[in-house]
Design a protein around this motif. Sequence first.
Motif, PDB file in Angstrom:
ATOM      1  N   GLY A 194      -3.845  -0.128  -3.085  1.00 31.07           N
ATOM      2  CA  GLY A 194      -2.737  -0.597  -3.909  1.00 31.07           C
ATOM      3  C   GLY A 194      -1.483   0.240  -3.762  1.00 31.07           C
ATOM      4  N   PRO A 195      -1.570   1.585  -3.793  1.00 26.70           N
ATOM      5  CA  PRO A 195      -0.364   2.395  -3.612  1.00 26.70           C
ATOM      6  C   PRO A 195       0.377   2.125  -2.311  1.00 26.70           C
ATOM      7  CG  PRO A 195      -2.100   3.737  -4.559  1.00 26.70           C
ATOM      8  CD  PRO A 195      -2.722   2.422  -4.217  1.00 26.70           C
ATOM      9  N   VAL A 196      -0.360   1.865  -1.230  1.00 29.83           N
ATOM     10  CA  VAL A 196       0.295   1.548   0.041  1.00 29.83           C
ATOM     11  C   VAL A 196       1.057   0.229  -0.072  1.00 29.83           C
ATOM     12  CG1 VAL A 196      -0.111   0.921   2.456  1.00 29.83           C
ATOM     13  CG2 VAL A 196      -1.325   2.858   1.443  1.00 29.83           C
ATOM     14  N   LEU A 197       0.465  -0.764  -0.714  1.00 30.68           N
ATOM     15  CA  LEU A 197       1.149  -2.043  -0.917  1.00 30.68           C
ATOM     16  C   LEU A 197       2.379  -1.858  -1.810  1.00 30.68           C
ATOM     17  CD1 LEU A 197      -1.841  -4.505  -1.489  1.00 30.68           C
ATOM     18  CD2 LEU A 197      -0.506  -4.149   0.593  1.00 30.68           C
ATOM     19  N   LEU A 198       2.260  -1.000  -2.815  1.00 28.63           N
ATOM     20  CA  LEU A 198       3.394  -0.724  -3.696  1.00 28.63           C
ATOM     21  C   LEU A 198       4.572  -0.164  -2.912  1.00 28.63           C
ATOM     22  CD1 LEU A 198       4.855  -0.215  -6.382  1.00 28.63           C
ATOM     23  CD2 LEU A 198       3.507   1.884  -6.624  1.00 28.63           C
ATOM     24  N   VAL A 199       4.314   0.815  -2.072  1.00 26.02           N
ATOM     25  CA  VAL A 199       5.387   1.421  -1.270  1.00 26.02           C
ATOM     26  C   VAL A 199       6.004   0.379  -0.339  1.00 26.02           C
ATOM     27  CG1 VAL A 199       5.868   3.099   0.552  1.00 26.02           C
ATOM     28  CG2 VAL A 199       4.508   3.767  -1.437  1.00 26.02           C
TER      29      VAL A 199
END
Length: 473
Positions: free
Chosen positions: A344-349
């Motif tokens: 999820g954090p990678v998608l957020l960035v």
Amino acid sequence: MTSAPPAPTGVLTRTTAEPPTRRGTTAVLAIILVGYFMVILDNSIVITGLPHLQDELGMSATALAWVQDAYLLTFGGLLLLGARAGDILGRRRMFVVGLALFTLASVAVGLAPTGGWLVAARAVQGVGAAVLAPSTLALLTASFPEGPERIRATAAYGAVAGIGASVGLVVGGLLADLVSWRAGFLVNLPVGVVMLVAGLRVLPETPRSPGRFDVPGALLATLGPSSLVYGFVRAGDDGWAGRGTLAALGLGVALLVALVVVERSAAQPVLPLGLFASRERVGAYAARLLFIGAMMGFFLFTSQYLQDERGFSALAAGFAYFPMTAVNFAVALAVPRLQRRTSGPVLLVAGLVLAVAGMAWLGAVDAGTSYAVGIALPMTLVGAGQGLAFGPLTASGIAGVDRSQAGAASGVVNAVHQLGGALGMSLVLALTSTYAAAMTAGAVLLLAALVAAVLLVLPSAGRQAREPARRRT
């Protein structure tokens, strides 16, 4: 009769004697999402109809800003108290109470004879939303255990947060031109009645926890941001050095400092400061506040620009958001599948990078820019960024929260969402006077959100990648 094994400290789980069927959890999720959709929709449904509203009720530009801010401030400021009420009194009960108040206030907005009545009704509508919204996320966390089920549920919840605002612009423009700006609020009556009946029949009640209401904390959480917003509005009229501006901003800062002091010593704080012990959650809160601040300025300025400068009708201005809305919807639906391949954090960035690019592109618009190339295309980038970002933002905002603080955590997520909108929109209004400048300011806010995500949220992606590996071994 079986039960789940004890959960590790700091992890939200659901323990039941008999797990609900897939059909039951689907119905629960549908009710939660529709209830939250109503709340988010009414953030933006009035925006494309503002010129009609201003002409009919004879409101000034400053008074018009309070139509939005009155809702956002009571919504965001009282969310923490609403979340606490769900913990103490039961989340289904608060869902029903909040939905009933929200529905009745929507009718009052739709029937408003004067601008003052309208602003007051919008404030009451925000109170109803403050009770309703945290109950939706808390019911979601109580109904779906950690793992794939919750990932899918929070992705859908995040999609509603992103899509609801865009749909509100389209629907608001459609109704303002073809029926009346009032219709967008009056339609909440039949929808609200159906949802009340369904909620009473389907939603599970959560256990009550003994406790007291932290009224001083709730008041400070409302009055502090309200004073800051008033200071930003005054700055637009009187300048940043005006006495009223400086007094309002100074008071806002003092009230927020007092909030921290009060919550440190409160026996049962409405804002548990321990929620800010996680770098991931702090990063998610900061990124969400900045993201929503930029987006509310984008929605307001783009609607006014299209109607005032480009000669679009309210209906045409609403449909002008369609490319963004369609891309947002498609990308948000793909998030659960994408999260099986990456974190999820990678998608957020990735979402924030797209949003920064789109907003900066809009900042280059001028009188000779075509809608298709200079507005619609960058809108699709912003929409794709929204679709990627909101699900992971929601998941990171409640990551690792103990079950006993589920209501408070959901309240913080939603409070940040609404207060970010009020603060960001008022700040952009105070700092800029042209559409291009407003979009540039929005790009700066989004860039700051990206920095917060990279420094605070993204490191958790490594931990998420290591956990499955440990489970396989």
